[in-house]
Design an enzyme around this catalytic site. Structure first.
Site, short mmCIF file in Angstrom:
data_model
loop_
_atom_site.label_atom_id
_atom_site.label_comp_id
_atom_site.label_asym_id
_atom_site.label_seq_id
_atom_site.Cartn_x
_atom_site.Cartn_y
_atom_site.Cartn_z
N GLU A 329 -11.58 -5.31 5.34
CA GLU A 329 -10.17 -4.52 5.89
C GLU A 329 -9.26 -5.95 6.29
OE1 GLU A 329 -9.89 -1.61 5.39
OE2 GLU A 329 -12.20 -1.25 5.24
N TYR A 416 -13.17 0.17 -6.55
CA TYR A 416 -13.68 -1.08 -5.65
C TYR A 416 -14.73 -1.92 -6.53
CZ TYR A 416 -12.53 1.36 -1.66
OH TYR A 416 -12.18 2.55 -0.61
#
Length: 646
Positions: A329, A416
């Site tokens: 993140e 991803y």
């Protein structure tokens, strides 16, 4: 004035002719060419939001948000006579322009109603290109797909209600009228009123808090400001019994006070993570970095809202083995928030780049093998998702066609991991140092912009031609963008991630299978020294070979490692989906307990899938009914798709 009185007053004004009657059609982006995002109903090529100001009150009794949204919009062309915005389940009471004119409006329901509704605002005068126009919309948000309203009993401290929002991908439109697309970025300010002693945070800097009293109750107005433009999907709200603990010169942890000490200890290296990613890329532009550890119902592992990252408590296990989510993140601060995908078809531009930054940072901090093992686990999840979609599914490409569907239908680990592997392949062609140099140039060049892969490819080609003049043509000829991006299925190149321990891990799992539950391998205790990711590889091997053994093998493994009672949820979901597939039914009560402990979609969805795949759809349905009030609406939606196939 009480909220109910104000609403009634506005409803009266609505009935006097401001609202045009609804019709069963809508005007979206039809007829326009080169629309950059199929998932918005806004006319984003006509006008574009540059700033918005929210003046809202959060009402926990009615579970609603009420107030005004003021959009400052720049006309991209002259002659535009109406503005279209994205809304979902919003009650619109009034629209006023900057001259104080009350504007007529209407909202239409697309069929099928995938993206909510289109709010059409009819202007008094056509736009003039380049001018800034302000429109204030008075509205109410309730039953928002972005919002999770928790009762005090559903929180750790059990003293106050709690609200958090999750806007990715197309759910910010359920909180306020927006041009809800990653193509649009805007600065914003906000004043949020809430009853005391509830505390509010937004994905912006707090500028002040003011105590007020009305109707014999004490309220606080929290003021926020974001001078860096953001996309709507990373706008967020958290409100409840929360406190902030500073743990580094730029980093803080926010959570309920009952857990703050534990969470702060687990995340004590947050500043190191931030420094590492920053040193690998370019200077961090956001100032501070704050992470909120949410209640267990939070549907994601993490969400990269600027200045207010959200994370699931499932990443906090006591030994820091789950906090790589925090590194991911943090990396989004550069790839995702600073440079953003233009639309949800290009999600890999956010997520693939962020996985690469995460694992490069992990290599620096924890060693190369750590990152390689993580990549192996990631590849396994990618293959699982491809198998679930079908290898030839459009959704297994890095450029999925999602027109006419909810972007979340295509959401998986594929952008991803396939995106990450594409960058690793490019690294194998041009070298790690040159790729790092490219990343720094790329982030600087496209800072605060939104792009698609064609723009990315053009910039990459230009970069290589400038920096590798002698062999640029040869290098570029080795990178088949079209196959990597547009073709479905597995990556065109097998990168063969491997460490010395991987064969040993798989051999141990195979030994259990060979013994068929009649004993333990001689080296079975080696499992106890495996890292979390190595244990995940062991469990993935068992899952991939369920046709080769029965429940006796899992009974023996459980006797040796007590996986049914693991406190690490990354272990639990992998273990429980395998027990369901094999028929190790004596752990059913533990599965039921697990499904009520976390709402993280990544963890609960595979367990529900296992029930459906083994013909136990009714059991899955019963559990969903049991826990749907605990799960976030996005989790309920995801599980419903698993159970009902839609």
């Amino acid at each position: 004035m009480k909220l109910q009185i104000l609403i009634a007053t506005l409803l009266i004004s609505t009935l006097t002719g401001v609202l045009i009657s609804k019709k069963q059609y809508f005007i979206g982006n039809q007829g326009e060419s080169n629309i950059p995002d199929d998932s918005t109903l806004s006319n984003i090529l006509d006008v574009q939001t540059k700033h918005f100001h929210l003046e809202i009150e959060i009402d926990f009794e009615s579970k609603s948000i009420f107030g005004n949204q003021t959009l400052s919009m720049v006309a991209q062309k002259s002659g535009v006579k109406q503005i279209n915005l994205d809304v979902s389940n919003l009650q619109i009471y009034k629209v006023v322009d900057q001259e104080g004119n009350i504007l007529n409006f209407n909202y239409f329901n697309p069929i099928p109603n995938i993206f909510g509704e289109q709010l059409q605002i009819f202007l008094k005068n056509p736009t003039i290109e380049g001018r800034v126009y302000n429109y204030t919309i008075t509205y109410k948000s309730e039953n928002a797909s972005a919002s999770s309203w928790l009762t005090p009993k559903q929180t750790s401290s059990q003293v106050l209600p709690y609200l958090y929002t999750q806007c990715q991908s197309v759910y910010c439109r359920s909180l306020a009228p927006f041009q809800d697309t990653p193509f649009i970025k805007a600065t914003y300010t906000a004043n949020v009123t809430v009853v005391d002693p509830i505390v509010v945070y937004l994905s912006a800097n707090v500028t002040q808090s003011t105590q007020v009293q009305k109707d014999n109750q004490n309220y606080t107005i929290y003021s926020f400001r974001s001078d860096i433009p953001i996309a709507s999907y990373v706008f967020t709200i958290v409100a409840g019994n929360v406190v902030e603990r500073k743990i580094g010169r730029r980093t803080s942890v926010i959570s309920e006070p009952t857990n703050i000490d534990f969470y702060a200890q687990e995340l004590s290296d947050l500043e190191l993570y931030l420094d590492t990613v920053e040193n690998y890329t370019i200077p961090y532009i956001w100032g501070s970095y704050k992470i909120v550890i949410q209640p267990p119902s939070f549907p994601m592992g993490g969400m990269e809202n600027p200045l207010l990252t959200f994370a699931s408590p499932s990443i906090i296990v006591g030994d820091k083995s789950g906090v790589s989510v925090a590194v991911h993140e943090i990396a989004h601060s550069w790839t995702g928030n600073q440079v953003t995908c233009k639309n949800w078809r290009n999600l890999w531009i956010n997520e693939g780049f962020t996985m690469y930054l995460e694992r490069q940072s992990d290599s620096i901090m924890f060693g190369k093998d750590y990152a390689v093992v993580d990549a192996i686990v990631g590849n396994d999840t990618m293959v699982d998702d491809m198998n679930n979609f079908g290898m030839q599914s459009n959704y297994t490409s890095l450029n999925p066609m999602i027109q006419g569907s909810n972007p979340d239908d295509a959401f998986s680990n594929i952008p991803y991991e396939k995106g990450y592997q594409f960058l690793k392949y490019i690294e194998s062609v041009i070298g790690q140092d040159l790729l790092q140099q490219f990343l720094r140039s790329y982030i600087s060049e496209y800072s605060l912009k939104s792009i698609d892969y064609e723009e990315l490819q053009a910039f990459f080609n230009k970069f290589i031609k400038i920096n590798r003049q002698r062999d640029a043509k040869k290098l570029l000829s080795q990178i088949d963008w079209d196959t990597w991006i547009n073709q479905p299925g597995m990556p065109p190149v097998n990168l063969k991630f491997q460490t010395d321990t991987i064969p040993l891990i798989k051999s141990l799992a195979q030994s259990y299978i060979d013994l068929q539950g009649k004993g333990s391998p001689a080296n079975y205790k080696e499992f106890l020294d495996f890292s979390l990711n190595e244990k995940c590889i062991f469990l993935q091997y068992l899952f991939d070979h369920t046709s080769e053994y029965d429940s006796q093998v899992l009974i023996k493994i459980d006797q040796d490692y007590n996986l049914t009672n693991s406190s690490n949820q990354e272990i639990s979901w992998r273990w429980f989906r395998t027990t369901i597939m094999v028929g190790y039914n004596s752990v059913q009560d533990k599965i039921e307990q697990f499904l009520g402990l976390t709402g993280r979609i990544k963890m609960i969805k595979p367990v529900y899938q296992a029930f459906v795949q083994t013909g136990q759809k009714q059991i899955a349905q019963n559990y969903l009914v049991q826990y749907q009030d605990f799960y976030h609406p996005l989790a309920v939606q995801a599980i419903n798709r698993v159970i009902n196939g839609n």
